[in-house]
Design an enzyme around this catalytic site. Structure first.
Site, PDB file in Angstrom:
ATOM      1  N   GLY A  18      36.589  30.236  42.822  1.00  0.00           N
ATOM      2  CA  GLY A  18      37.820  30.906  43.238  1.00  0.00           C
ATOM      3  C   GLY A  18      37.583  32.389  43.393  1.00  0.00           C
ATOM      4  O   GLY A  18      36.502  32.911  43.104  1.00  0.00           O
ATOM      5  N   ASP A  24      35.168  37.594  42.051  1.00  0.00           N
ATOM      6  CA  ASP A  24      34.979  36.224  42.483  1.00  0.00           C
ATOM      7  C   ASP A  24      34.358  35.428  41.337  1.00  0.00           C
ATOM      8  O   ASP A  24      33.570  35.963  40.552  1.00  0.00           O
ATOM      9  CB  ASP A  24      34.069  36.150  43.711  1.00  0.00           C
ATOM     10  CG  ASP A  24      34.666  36.866  44.913  1.00  0.00           C
ATOM     11  OD1 ASP A  24      33.899  37.374  45.721  1.00  0.00           O
ATOM     12  OD2 ASP A  24      35.902  36.898  45.026  1.00  0.00           O
ATOM     13  N   VAL A  25      34.712  34.134  41.242  1.00  0.00           N
ATOM     14  CA  VAL A  25      34.213  33.289  40.166  1.00  0.00           C
ATOM     15  C   VAL A  25      33.380  32.162  40.762  1.00  0.00           C
ATOM     16  O   VAL A  25      33.801  31.496  41.713  1.00  0.00           O
ATOM     17  CB  VAL A  25      35.369  32.717  39.320  1.00  0.00           C
ATOM     18  CG1 VAL A  25      34.824  31.877  38.171  1.00  0.00           C
ATOM     19  CG2 VAL A  25      36.244  33.839  38.765  1.00  0.00           C
ATOM     20  N   ASP A 134      49.322  39.821  30.700  1.00  0.00           N
ATOM     21  CA  ASP A 134      49.318  39.169  32.018  1.00  0.00           C
ATOM     22  C   ASP A 134      49.294  37.656  31.856  1.00  0.00           C
ATOM     23  O   ASP A 134      48.539  36.960  32.533  1.00  0.00           O
ATOM     24  CB  ASP A 134      48.116  39.647  32.838  1.00  0.00           C
ATOM     25  CG  ASP A 134      48.265  39.315  34.329  1.00  0.00           C
ATOM     26  OD1 ASP A 134      49.419  39.100  34.769  1.00  0.00           O
ATOM     27  OD2 ASP A 134      47.258  39.259  35.043  1.00  0.00           O
TER      28      ASP A 134
END
Length: 693
Positions: A18, A24-25, A134
């Site tokens: 993702g 970015d992962v 969050d």
């Protein structure tokens, strides 16, 4: 990052999982521990952003302090070749947002179980005085067995820190932010509890309680509008379970649960039969609180207008009866006319107010607001503009180092501006970072090339090498491909420059620091390579020996091997293993267009030849047909002592040449090397370990 790429010689990329606003992962394989991991890589456009780097490092520090089975573990944090990355526990599943979408409606018992797992993780963070700030379903992962893991502590903070930035900017996701965070006040444990209440609302109803066209409209609803009832959505939801939502999401933090554990305890009993007839939780009325603080003025303190009137009348002379009778008649007539005048004026005023109201309504109906589109993709921005009853105007493209390609930089009129419907909104869209096409500079004057490239924004580095074919100051080799477009802000261009053929006599370098050796080498235009040895004669970081020895005559641009002291040997260094890796560097004959060792190393770029005929004459003023074309080779090496970002060794070859690369590694270290010729990497190994040699 492509599949198969090995990050830092250890993590082999499998695929992308993702992408987010800053990172970015990727799914990767840990080649040492033989396990799957998630690698979070800071995006290119944020790698020079100090705030982004600080947030990235903060996420690792915050998560590593916590020990809870419901918090994603952090295994490693490092930087390699300018790339900052985190290595995290891989959760094979999906985020809670997708989980809700796939399985809604979710049984109430499962809802309670999910929330209790989340509360366990948040409670652990609060126990360490860390506020997440969050919390949202996108940051909560669910594996295939329904096990919960919380991630993304990038904007978390210690409870003693002030959350207010100097610009009073809002931090977090607007759909889950507490009213006090929206107002820019300090985030507390109750702020996370508010976010948990919103998450519970979403699990029960499949949607968030407040939505809107803009972040501002959503923020206003969080601050002012009462929380919608989940039982209005589904009357079967137990009142006790709805009460958890209502109490967690009160506007005033003082009215919420004091701790996450209190919320979890209330959830745990919300489905019990003993609470089946529980009455609805009543949110304290904010207006009543204000009224209780209002001081009421005593009645006798008010001024008496009638008493004042009586005092005035008492001072007047009394009229006679005739005057009274005539006065009784005259005032009635005058009052009647005055009343008619006031009625006429009142009617005119009412008409004007009505007319003004109608004008305002018509005007308001004919206007709309430019939506928030900065940072969105061009197609999405176009749809938002049309949805707001506006038209898309001119679209201009402009390079940007901070906004991704095809995302909106700005609009005209600006966002949140009131405009007439059908107004054209022009966009400035990012074309990505500014890129400059680089050429083949071999044979050209280095100083001129350097000046030209630095004016474009590139950083330029020089290395020296002797040459019988090129005059002093001419470019022998470049470490980049000709014709390629490059971002000047992201690239450093390295040139190998001819020093001609000149003999120098080496000084004795013993006892010098590394910086002193480099300064001497730059002055004499020679290239040092550094090795590290244990020594009780020289302090750490000082030269122990050199090769060739002092007073030896060598060609300018030649190599000098320098051994620096590691200090005295201790027991801690016993597991440091030294070994050599032997490789053969294939020679490339530019005249024949092939490598003598293998055609696999053919070089079609021809970077040993001048870029054009105009520079050929000046590039080779003293050619000798009998001379064999030279290959300038750069060797990069990483081990216990050497950094992969600097050249370990530079050499000139005229035939296939075997070299021994010295490695020193502990059991936990992974070494690597790469060999570059004519701007191309021709040999590479990223997985050299202690046990493999």
């Amino acid at each position: 990052m492509n599949k198969g790429y090995v990050l830092n010689g250890r993590y082999e990329i499998i695929n992308r999982l993702g992408e987010g606003g800053m990172a970015d992962v990727y799914l990767a394989e840990d080649l040492i521990l033989k396990r799957k991991v998630a690698v979070k890589l800071l995006r290119l456009d944020f790698r020079d952003n100090p705030k982004a780097k600080k947030r990235f490092q903060h996420e690792a520090m915050a998560a590593t302090e916590l020990d809870n089975p419901h918090i994603v573990g952090i295994y490693d944090v490092d930087e390699v070749e300018g790339m900052q990355y985190l290595v995290m526990e891989y959760v094979d599943g999906e985020d809670l947002k997708q989980y809700i979408k796939d399985r809604f409606p979710i049984p109430y018992a499962e809802v309670v179980d999910i929330m209790e797992q989340i509360c366990s993780a948040v409670s652990e963070a609060h126990r360490h005085n860390i506020i997440h700030r969050d919390l949202k379903p996108q940051n909560i992962l669910v594996d295939k067995k329904g096990y919960i893991k919380i991630t993304d502590f990038g904007i978390s903070r210690a409870g003693t820190e002030d959350t207010m930035t100097q610009t009073r900017s809002i931090i977090g996701s607007i759909h889950y932010l507490s009213p006090e965070q929206i107002k820019g006040e300090m985030a507390t444990q109750q702020s996370d509890i508010y976010s948990l209440g919103i998450i519970l609302y979403q699990i029960l109803t499949g949607k968030v309680p407040f939505n809107g066209d803009t972040a501002v409209s959503i923020a206003i609803k969080h601050s002012q509008e009462p929380m919608p009832s989940v039982r209005d959505f589904d009357p079967r939801i137990p009142q006790a379970l709805e009460n958890v939502v209502l109490r967690a999401t009160t506007k005033d933090p003082k009215d919420r649960y004091r701790t996450v554990n209190q919320l979890a305890d209330d959830l745990n009993t919300s489905l019990d039969k003993s609470r089946a007839n529980e009455s609805k939780f009543i949110v304290p009325d904010e207006r009543q609180k204000v009224d209780e603080k209002t001081r009421v003025m005593p009645f006798n303190a008010l001024p008496s207008s009638s008493a004042s009137a009586n005092e005035s009348d008492a001072q007047r002379p009394l009229p006679n009866d005739n005057e009274n009778r005539s006065a009784d008649k005259r005032p009635k007539k005058r009052m009647s006319k005055r009343k008619r005048r006031w009625l006429i004026l009142g009617g005119i005023l009412a008409f004007l107010v009505l007319l003004l109201t109608l004008v305002m309504i018509v005007t308001a109906n004919g206007k709309t607001t430019v939506p928030v589109i900065t940072g969105t993709e061009e197609n999405e921005a176009s749809q938002k503009i049309k949805s707001a009853d506006l038209r898309l105007g001119k679209v201009r493209y402009h390079s940007s180092d901070t906004i991704d390609r095809n995302r909106v930089i700005s609009s005209n009129p600006h966002e949140n501006t009131k405009v007439k419907k059908n107004t054209k909104v022009s966009l400035v869209v990012s074309s990505g970072p500014r890129k400059v096409r680089v050429d083949n500079y071999v044979g050209q004057n280095y100083d001129q090339v350097k000046q030209r490239l630095e004016s474009e924004g590139f950083k330029v580095r020089r290395r020296n090498a002797p040459s019988s074919s090129f005059r002093t100051g001419r470019v022998l080799q470049q470490d980049f491909e000709a014709g390629k477009k490059m971002n000047p802000a992201k690239h450093t261009l390295t040139f190998v420059v001819s020093t001609g053929i000149k003999q120098i006599t080496l000084e004795d370098l013993t006892g010098m620091s590394k910086a002193q050796v480099i300064s001497y080498a730059n002055k004499e235009e020679i290239n040092p390579t550094f090795d590290y040895v244990y020594s009780s004669d020289q302090p750490k970081g000082r030269v122990v020996k050199q090769s060739p020895a002092a007073n030896t005559s060598i060609r300018q641009g030649g190599n000098v091997a320098v051994s620096l002291s590691r200090g005295s040997k201790t027991k801690k260094n016993d597991d440091l293993k030294s070994f050599d890796v032997r490789v053969t560097i294939p020679y490339f004959d530019g005249n024949q267009g092939s490598s003598s060792a293998s055609s696999a190393f053919n070089n079609s770029q021809g970077t040993q030849a001048p870029a054009s005929s105009s520079s050929a004459e000046s590039a080779t003023p003293e050619p000798t047909s009998a001379e064999t074309p030279e290959n300038v080779v750069l060797i990069y090496l990483k081990d216990h002592d050497h950094d992969f970002g600097t050249v370990y060794k530079q050499m000139v070859i005229t035939k296939d040449t075997a070299v021994s690369l010295p490695f020193k590694l502990t059991k936990n270290e992974v070494g690597r090397y790469k060999i570059v010729r004519d701007g191309q990497t021709i040999l590479r190994d990223n997985n050299i370990t202690y046990d493999s040699h």
